[in-house]
Write a protein that holds these residues in place. Structure first.
Motif, PDB file in Angstrom:
ATOM      1  N   ASP A  19      29.166   8.102  -3.714  1.00 34.72           N
ATOM      2  CA  ASP A  19      27.958   9.539  -4.227  1.00 34.72           C
ATOM      3  C   ASP A  19      27.145  10.134  -2.302  1.00 34.72           C
ATOM      4  O   ASP A  19      26.525  10.558  -2.668  1.00 34.72           O
ATOM      5  CB  ASP A  19      26.997   8.530  -4.777  1.00 34.72           C
ATOM      6  N   ILE A  20      28.041   9.282  -1.604  1.00 29.70           N
ATOM      7  CA  ILE A  20      27.343   9.443  -0.493  1.00 29.70           C
ATOM      8  C   ILE A  20      28.051  11.221  -0.067  1.00 29.70           C
ATOM      9  O   ILE A  20      29.241  11.055   0.061  1.00 29.70           O
ATOM     10  CB  ILE A  20      27.582   8.616   0.666  1.00 29.70           C
ATOM     11  N   GLU A  21      27.138  11.874   0.815  1.00 29.90           N
ATOM     12  CA  GLU A  21      27.616  13.091   1.449  1.00 29.90           C
ATOM     13  C   GLU A  21      27.641  12.676   2.551  1.00 29.90           C
ATOM     14  O   GLU A  21      26.201  12.837   3.085  1.00 29.90           O
ATOM     15  CB  GLU A  21      27.029  14.456   0.227  1.00 29.90           C
ATOM     16  N   VAL A  22      28.379  13.192   3.300  1.00 24.14           N
ATOM     17  CA  VAL A  22      28.355  13.312   4.998  1.00 24.14           C
ATOM     18  C   VAL A  22      28.140  15.019   5.139  1.00 24.14           C
ATOM     19  O   VAL A  22      28.269  15.705   4.768  1.00 24.14           O
ATOM     20  CB  VAL A  22      29.540  12.498   5.193  1.00 24.14           C
ATOM     21  N   PRO A  23      26.049  14.816   6.087  1.00 25.72           N
ATOM     22  CA  PRO A  23      25.865  15.444   6.672  1.00 25.72           C
ATOM     23  C   PRO A  23      26.574  16.878   7.223  1.00 25.72           C
ATOM     24  O   PRO A  23      27.711  16.533   7.639  1.00 25.72           O
ATOM     25  CB  PRO A  23      24.428  15.115   6.607  1.00 25.72           C
ATOM     26  N   GLU A  24      26.505  17.874   7.134  1.00 26.99           N
ATOM     27  CA  GLU A  24      27.372  18.471   7.927  1.00 26.99           C
ATOM     28  C   GLU A  24      26.937  18.332   9.582  1.00 26.99           C
ATOM     29  O   GLU A  24      28.180  19.165   9.821  1.00 26.99           O
ATOM     30  CB  GLU A  24      26.878  20.219   7.176  1.00 26.99           C
ATOM     31  N   ALA A  25      26.203  18.186   9.900  1.00 25.99           N
ATOM     32  CA  ALA A  25      25.673  18.080  11.453  1.00 25.99           C
ATOM     33  C   ALA A  25      26.529  16.951  12.111  1.00 25.99           C
ATOM     34  O   ALA A  25      26.900  17.109  12.750  1.00 25.99           O
ATOM     35  CB  ALA A  25      24.446  17.572  11.093  1.00 25.99           C
ATOM     36  N   LEU A  26      27.125  16.312  11.022  1.00 26.54           N
ATOM     37  CA  LEU A  26      28.008  14.867  11.516  1.00 26.54           C
ATOM     38  C   LEU A  26      29.853  15.306  11.796  1.00 26.54           C
ATOM     39  O   LEU A  26      30.547  14.941  12.269  1.00 26.54           O
ATOM     40  CB  LEU A  26      27.528  13.838  10.743  1.00 26.54           C
ATOM     41  N   LYS A  27      29.331  16.725  10.526  1.00 25.81           N
ATOM     42  CA  LYS A  27      31.092  17.062  11.073  1.00 25.81           C
ATOM     43  C   LYS A  27      31.748  17.884  11.574  1.00 25.81           C
ATOM     44  O   LYS A  27      33.186  18.157  12.100  1.00 25.81           O
ATOM     45  CB  LYS A  27      31.196  17.713   9.162  1.00 25.81           C
ATOM     46  N   LYS A  28      31.025  18.232  12.137  1.00 28.70           N
ATOM     47  CA  LYS A  28      31.535  19.522  13.636  1.00 28.70           C
ATOM     48  C   LYS A  28      31.839  18.673  15.209  1.00 28.70           C
ATOM     49  O   LYS A  28      31.049  18.125  15.367  1.00 28.70           O
ATOM     50  CB  LYS A  28      30.651  20.498  13.487  1.00 28.70           C
ATOM     51  N   PHE A  46      32.878  15.566  21.572  1.00 31.32           N
ATOM     52  CA  PHE A  46      31.823  14.513  20.936  1.00 31.32           C
ATOM     53  C   PHE A  46      31.766  14.875  19.022  1.00 31.32           C
ATOM     54  O   PHE A  46      31.198  16.000  18.480  1.00 31.32           O
ATOM     55  CB  PHE A  46      30.168  14.832  21.760  1.00 31.32           C
ATOM     56  N   THR A  47      31.744  13.790  19.036  1.00 26.39           N
ATOM     57  CA  THR A  47      31.151  13.325  17.510  1.00 26.39           C
ATOM     58  C   THR A  47      29.460  13.595  17.311  1.00 26.39           C
ATOM     59  O   THR A  47      28.735  12.216  17.686  1.00 26.39           O
ATOM     60  CB  THR A  47      31.706  12.132  16.897  1.00 26.39           C
ATOM     61  N   PRO A  48      28.655  14.424  16.910  1.00 26.00           N
ATOM     62  CA  PRO A  48      27.435  14.597  16.328  1.00 26.00           C
ATOM     63  C   PRO A  48      26.351  12.742  16.502  1.00 26.00           C
ATOM     64  O   PRO A  48      27.101  12.064  15.738  1.00 26.00           O
ATOM     65  CB  PRO A  48      26.702  15.084  15.814  1.00 26.00           C
ATOM     66  N   SER A  49      25.458  12.174  16.893  1.00 22.15           N
ATOM     67  CA  SER A  49      24.909  11.018  16.494  1.00 22.15           C
ATOM     68  C   SER A  49      25.655  10.040  17.342  1.00 22.15           C
ATOM     69  O   SER A  49      25.279   9.171  17.861  1.00 22.15           O
ATOM     70  CB  SER A  49      25.412  10.647  14.996  1.00 22.15           C
ATOM     71  N   ALA A  50      26.537  10.021  18.326  1.00 22.74           N
ATOM     72  CA  ALA A  50      27.349   9.457  18.929  1.00 22.74           C
ATOM     73  C   ALA A  50      26.993   8.686  20.596  1.00 22.74           C
ATOM     74  O   ALA A  50      26.156   9.143  21.074  1.00 22.74           O
ATOM     75  CB  ALA A  50      28.717   9.454  19.424  1.00 22.74           C
ATOM     76  N   VAL A  51      26.985   6.863  20.462  1.00 22.25           N
ATOM     77  CA  VAL A  51      26.525   6.713  21.414  1.00 22.25           C
ATOM     78  C   VAL A  51      27.074   6.830  22.541  1.00 22.25           C
ATOM     79  O   VAL A  51      27.970   5.453  21.820  1.00 22.25           O
ATOM     80  CB  VAL A  51      25.294   5.607  21.764  1.00 22.25           C
ATOM     81  N   THR A  52      27.754   6.670  23.506  1.00 28.93           N
ATOM     82  CA  THR A  52      28.638   6.356  24.358  1.00 28.93           C
ATOM     83  C   THR A  52      27.858   5.651  25.849  1.00 28.93           C
ATOM     84  O   THR A  52      26.909   6.111  26.950  1.00 28.93           O
ATOM     85  CB  THR A  52      29.094   7.959  25.090  1.00 28.93           C
ATOM     86  N   TYR A 167      18.172   6.735  17.601  1.00 21.20           N
ATOM     87  CA  TYR A 167      17.305   8.038  18.293  1.00 21.20           C
ATOM     88  C   TYR A 167      18.219   8.818  17.843  1.00 21.20           C
ATOM     89  O   TYR A 167      18.227   9.766  17.245  1.00 21.20           O
ATOM     90  CB  TYR A 167      16.607   8.419  19.178  1.00 21.20           C
ATOM     91  N   ALA A 168      19.533   8.624  18.878  1.00 22.01           N
ATOM     92  CA  ALA A 168      20.768   9.146  18.110  1.00 22.01           C
ATOM     93  C   ALA A 168      20.987   9.688  16.508  1.00 22.01           C
ATOM     94  O   ALA A 168      21.647  10.431  16.481  1.00 22.01           O
ATOM     95  CB  ALA A 168      21.999   8.988  19.003  1.00 22.01           C
ATOM     96  N   LYS A 169      21.374   8.569  16.114  1.00 20.61           N
ATOM     97  CA  LYS A 169      21.249   8.171  15.133  1.00 20.61           C
ATOM     98  C   LYS A 169      20.518   9.017  13.599  1.00 20.61           C
ATOM     99  O   LYS A 169      20.720   9.781  12.620  1.00 20.61           O
ATOM    100  CB  LYS A 169      21.777   7.259  14.098  1.00 20.61           C
ATOM    101  N   GLU A 170      19.554   9.159  14.099  1.00 21.46           N
ATOM    102  CA  GLU A 170      18.541   9.911  12.967  1.00 21.46           C
ATOM    103  C   GLU A 170      18.068  11.545  13.269  1.00 21.46           C
ATOM    104  O   GLU A 170      18.183  11.924  12.200  1.00 21.46           O
ATOM    105  CB  GLU A 170      16.874   9.388  13.725  1.00 21.46           C
ATOM    106  N   HIS A 171      18.492  11.550  14.859  1.00 23.28           N
ATOM    107  CA  HIS A 171      18.573  13.318  15.085  1.00 23.28           C
ATOM    108  C   HIS A 171      19.696  14.021  15.209  1.00 23.28           C
ATOM    109  O   HIS A 171      19.888  15.318  15.060  1.00 23.28           O
ATOM    110  CB  HIS A 171      17.514  13.455  15.615  1.00 23.28           C
ATOM    111  N   ALA A 172      21.015  13.082  15.124  1.00 19.73           N
ATOM    112  CA  ALA A 172      22.490  13.579  14.690  1.00 19.73           C
ATOM    113  C   ALA A 172      22.134  14.805  16.554  1.00 19.73           C
ATOM    114  O   ALA A 172      23.156  15.579  16.439  1.00 19.73           O
ATOM    115  CB  ALA A 172      22.266  14.180  14.513  1.00 19.73           C
ATOM    116  N   VAL A 173      22.068  13.745  17.095  1.00 18.92           N
ATOM    117  CA  VAL A 173      22.191  14.210  18.394  1.00 18.92           C
ATOM    118  C   VAL A 173      23.202  12.552  19.566  1.00 18.92           C
ATOM    119  O   VAL A 173      23.467  11.962  18.777  1.00 18.92           O
ATOM    120  CB  VAL A 173      21.225  14.402  19.352  1.00 18.92           C
TER     121      VAL A 173
END
Length: 250
Positions: A19-28, A46-52, A167-173
């Protein structure tokens, strides 16, 4: 379109994986504009929301590489903030001039993480259509907002990293944080820092191989989204890095 909130806490405990749908923002994936850095990330950027976490031995060129990355990301269409708590903004500007950087990425010198993230909100929300990157130099100089002991401790660094991770996980940055290492090349602070991040990239100086001696060695030590073990050998010149060779983990 910007995703306002994609925190994992929004998924109810016990939900079916189906039932979990991955937001499009995280796929690109977001190519960074530097071939050698894309290679280190597994070839796709880079994968959106990643912390390096980006570490390196003294003198390897950590700040130089991160400034080059900020410039390349901005050129590729991202909105980038380079925040320095390690050097003054005048020093950063002089380095940017030496590297002949031409892109208008943003800079700051904030040490307090809550204030830093508030400033990022203003810049990020002014360009919601652009991928957002925060590059921080360095973790060990940051204040988590509760700093009143007279010195920044390992616990303070962990809390500061935790705030930026949320912050990164919440805003896909994307957040890239420079971490200091000790004289023997070990990460300064607890190993918990390495476990908190999605990727850990390390920059060292080759000292044993005669053919590559003096080259900078860029290595992926951890990457949840692109695999570890990628290695690139680079020559550091006055105007930046030039790739010499690479070893793929694939």
């Amino acid at each position: 379109m910007e995703i306002k909130n994609i925190k994992i806490e929004d998924i109810t405990f016990g939900s079916s994986i189906l039932d979990i749908e991955v937001p499009e923002a995280l796929k690109k994936r977001i190519p960074c504009g530097l071939d050698y850095f894309n290679a280190i990330l597994g070839g796709e950027g880079f994968t959106p929301s990643a912390v390096t976490l980006f570490t390196g031995v003294p003198g390897a060129g950590k700040t130089t590489m991160m400034l080059a990355l900020a410039n390349a990301l901005q050129r590729n269409g991202a909105e980038v903030v380079f925040n320095t708590a390690e050097e003054s903004l005048y020093q950063i500007k002089m380095t940017a001039n030496r590297l002949r950087l031409k892109q208008p990425f943003k800079v700051g010198g904030e040490t307090r993480v809550p204030v830093l993230l508030e400033g990022c909100d203003v810049i990020r929300e002014a360009a919601p259509e652009r991928p957002f990157f925060l590059i921080v130099d360095s973790l060990q100089c940051l204040d988590d907002g509760k700093f009143n002991t007279g010195r920044i401790t390992t616990a303070t660094a962990e809390r500061a990293l935790g705030l930026m991770t949320s912050y990164a996980k919440e805003h896909a940055v994307n957040v890239i944080v420079i971490g200091q290492v000790t004289k023997d090349g070990k990460m300064a602070g607890s190993n918990k820092l390495k476990h908190m991040v999605d990727a850990h990239i390390h920059l060292s100086i080759e000292t044993k191989d005669e053919d590559l001696k003096g080259c900078r060695v860029l290595e992926t030590q951890k990457n949840r989204f692109g695999g570890a073990g990628h290695v690139v050998f680079l020559e550091l010149m006055r105007q930046g890095f030039t790739e010499v060779a690479r070893v793929s983990a694939c």
